[in-house]
Design an enzyme around this catalytic site. Structure first.
Site, PDB file in Angstrom:
ATOM      1  N   LYS A 272       4.544  -3.988  -6.345  1.00  8.88           N
ATOM      2  CA  LYS A 272       4.378  -3.362  -5.025  1.00  8.88           C
ATOM      3  C   LYS A 272       5.000  -1.958  -4.960  1.00  8.88           C
ATOM      4  CE  LYS A 272       4.066  -7.701  -2.397  1.00  8.88           C
ATOM      5  NZ  LYS A 272       4.734  -8.541  -1.353  1.00  8.88           N
TER       6      LYS A 272
ATOM      7  N   TYR B 136      -5.209  -9.460   1.439  1.00  6.79           N
ATOM      8  CA  TYR B 136      -4.336 -10.263   2.294  1.00  6.79           C
ATOM      9  C   TYR B 136      -5.087 -10.910   3.455  1.00  6.79           C
ATOM     10  CZ  TYR B 136      -0.121  -8.757  -0.195  1.00  6.79           C
ATOM     11  OH  TYR B 136       0.863  -8.555  -1.144  1.00  6.79           O
TER      12      TYR B 136
ATOM     13  N   PHE C  83       3.453 -10.276  10.681  1.00  3.72           N
ATOM     14  CA  PHE C  83       3.832  -9.281   9.662  1.00  3.72           C
ATOM     15  C   PHE C  83       2.628  -8.586   9.047  1.00  3.72           C
ATOM     16  CE2 PHE C  83       3.464 -13.433   7.584  1.00  3.72           C
ATOM     17  CZ  PHE C  83       2.681 -13.149   6.468  1.00  3.72           C
TER      18      PHE C  83
ATOM     19  N   ARG D 286       4.424 -17.371 -10.612  1.00  2.00           N
ATOM     20  CA  ARG D 286       5.036 -17.571  -9.283  1.00  2.00           C
ATOM     21  C   ARG D 286       6.490 -18.021  -9.432  1.00  2.00           C
ATOM     22  NH1 ARG D 286       2.607 -16.364  -4.290  1.00  2.00           N
ATOM     23  NH2 ARG D 286       3.535 -18.236  -3.410  1.00  2.00           N
TER      24      ARG D 286
ATOM     25  N   THR E 101       9.319 -16.065  -1.665  1.00  2.00           N
ATOM     26  CA  THR E 101       8.872 -14.884  -0.921  1.00  2.00           C
ATOM     27  C   THR E 101      10.067 -14.096  -0.379  1.00  2.00           C
ATOM     28  OG1 THR E 101       6.922 -16.147  -0.270  1.00  2.00           O
ATOM     29  CG2 THR E 101       7.388 -14.151   0.995  1.00  2.00           C
TER      30      THR E 101
ATOM     31  N   ARG F 118      12.401 -11.639  -7.820  1.00  2.00           N
ATOM     32  CA  ARG F 118      12.759 -11.272  -6.442  1.00  2.00           C
ATOM     33  C   ARG F 118      14.260 -11.376  -6.190  1.00  2.00           C
ATOM     34  NH1 ARG F 118       7.418 -14.048  -3.749  1.00  2.00           N
ATOM     35  NH2 ARG F 118       6.142 -12.160  -3.582  1.00  2.00           N
TER      36      ARG F 118
ATOM     37  N   ASN G 287       9.565  -7.092  -1.327  1.00  2.00           N
ATOM     38  CA  ASN G 287       9.954  -8.093  -2.339  1.00  2.00           C
ATOM     39  C   ASN G 287       9.329  -7.827  -3.707  1.00  2.00           C
ATOM     40  OD1 ASN G 287       7.376  -8.884  -1.739  1.00  2.00           O
ATOM     41  ND2 ASN G 287       7.922 -10.926  -0.980  1.00  2.00           N
TER      42      ASN G 287
ATOM     43  N   HIS H 234       3.672  -9.199  -6.097  1.00  2.00           N
ATOM     44  CA  HIS H 234       2.715 -10.182  -5.586  1.00  2.00           C
ATOM     45  C   HIS H 234       2.169 -10.974  -6.766  1.00  2.00           C
ATOM     46  CE1 HIS H 234      -0.815 -12.003  -3.708  1.00  2.00           C
ATOM     47  NE2 HIS H 234      -1.432 -11.674  -4.827  1.00  2.00           N
TER      48      HIS H 234
ATOM     49  N   GLU I 117      -8.690 -12.482  -6.341  1.00  2.00           N
ATOM     50  CA  GLU I 117      -7.877 -11.256  -6.329  1.00  2.00           C
ATOM     51  C   GLU I 117      -8.162 -10.378  -7.558  1.00  2.00           C
ATOM     52  OE1 GLU I 117      -3.900 -12.801  -5.731  1.00  2.00           O
ATOM     53  OE2 GLU I 117      -4.414 -13.487  -3.722  1.00  2.00           O
TER      54      GLU I 117
HETATM   55  N1  UDP Z   1       5.754 -11.197   4.361  1.00  2.00           N
HETATM   56  C1  UDP Z   1       6.526 -10.576   5.338  1.00  2.00           C
HETATM   57  N2  UDP Z   1       7.088 -11.354   6.312  1.00  2.00           N
HETATM   58  C2  UDP Z   1       6.905 -12.709   6.367  1.00  2.00           C
HETATM   59  C3  UDP Z   1       6.125 -13.321   5.379  1.00  2.00           C
HETATM   60  C4  UDP Z   1       5.560 -12.535   4.383  1.00  2.00           C
HETATM   61  O1  UDP Z   1       6.720  -9.351   5.309  1.00  2.00           O
HETATM   62  O2  UDP Z   1       7.450 -13.357   7.271  1.00  2.00           O
HETATM   63  C5  UDP Z   1       5.156 -10.369   3.299  1.00  2.00           C
HETATM   64  C6  UDP Z   1       5.891 -10.511   1.986  1.00  2.00           C
HETATM   65  O3  UDP Z   1       6.025  -9.233   1.391  1.00  2.00           O
HETATM   66  C7  UDP Z   1       4.997 -11.417   1.170  1.00  2.00           C
HETATM   67  C8  UDP Z   1       3.605 -11.070   1.717  1.00  2.00           C
HETATM   68  O4  UDP Z   1       3.804 -10.770   3.077  1.00  2.00           O
HETATM   69  O5  UDP Z   1       5.138 -11.194  -0.218  1.00  2.00           O
HETATM   70  C9  UDP Z   1       2.571 -12.172   1.581  1.00  2.00           C
HETATM   71  O6  UDP Z   1       3.103 -13.353   2.129  1.00  2.00           O
HETATM   72  P1  UDP Z   1       2.973 -14.756   1.373  1.00  2.00           P
HETATM   73  O7  UDP Z   1       3.399 -15.823   2.303  1.00  2.00           O
HETATM   74  O8  UDP Z   1       1.600 -14.861   0.771  1.00  2.00           O
HETATM   75  O9  UDP Z   1       4.093 -14.640   0.226  1.00  2.00           O
HETATM   76  P2  UDP Z   1       3.953 -14.501  -1.362  1.00  2.00           P
HETATM   77  O10 UDP Z   1       2.727 -15.258  -1.792  1.00  2.00           O
HETATM   78  O11 UDP Z   1       3.889 -13.028  -1.655  1.00  2.00           O
HETATM   79  O12 UDP Z   1       5.227 -15.113  -1.884  1.00  2.00           O
HETATM   80 MG    MG Z   2       0.782 -15.118  -1.083  1.00  2.00          MG
END
Ligand code: UDP
Ligand code: MG
Length: 159
Positions: A13, A53, A61, A89, A95, A106, A116, A119, A130
């Site tokens: 990112k 997304y 968010f 992952r 996250t 992370r 974070n 992705h 994706e």
């Molecule tokens: N995100 C955020 N606030 C939240 C949840 C998610 O800013 O409360 C952002 C965060 O950067 C995250 C992205 O949105 O990586 C996508 O969310 P997801 O739940 O898919 O998390 P990931 O798969 O990236 O762990």
């Molecule tokens: Mg995700």
């Protein structure tokens, strides 16, 4: 657990690119034995970010996530390896970096969930979807065989 040769989509990112962490993050995947089969530095358009997304559309968010990711640049990666979707992952961690385990990307490189650093696709369906958002088929390259590939070939437990 069975060994499955998979492809996943990873994005480094804008926060991580800006902080000079591209090499550190890619190195972790390479050290694991995963192969980079697609890679580009780009600034995602609003359209690309929205596709990427789409599952989060309407969430509190969403707007800030899209604004953040479209600031770019990001490094888009297609990565191949055994069970790479789940393992990537795990390597990324939760996250929210505050909840991520020590040793995960992370935990080691981030403090807040909005920044974070990485992705990664969360399922085979997301991975395929994706990868196709960010790469044309001709932008993906055949991975050379790794020692693990020879092992599973010889002992037969790859699906
Ligand atoms: N995100 C955020 N606030 C939240 C949840 C998610 O800013 O409360 C952002 C965060 O950067 C995250 C992205 O949105 O990586 C996508 O969310 P997801 O739940 O898919 O998390 P990931 O798969 O990236 O762990
Ligand atoms: Mg995700």
């Amino acid at each position: 657990m069975s060994e499955k040769l998979e492809r996943t989509f990873v994005a480094i990112k804008p926060d991580a690119v800006n902080r000079g962490l591209i090499g550190e993050i890619i190195t972790r995947f390479e050290k694991r034995g995963f192969k980079i089969i697609g890679m580009k530095l780009l600034k995602p358009t609003k359209e690309i970010a929205a596709k990427h997304y789409e599952e989060h559309y309407g969430k509190p968010f969403y707007e800030s996530l899209i604004n953040f990711i479209t600031e770019g640049p990001i490094v888009a990666l297609a990565i191949e390896g055994i069970n790479v979707i789940d393992i990537a992952r795990k390597m990324m961690g939760s996250t929210n970096p505050q909840e991520a385990l020590p040793g995960t990307i992370r935990f080691d490189f981030a403090q807040i969930k909005e920044c974070n650093v990485i992705h990664g696709s969360d399922s085979p369906e997301s991975a395929e979807r994706e990868i196709s958002i960010y790469f044309k088929p001709e932008e993906l390259f055949e991975a050379k065989k790794t020692p693990e590939d020879y092992f599973v070939e010889k002992y037969g437990h790859i699906e």
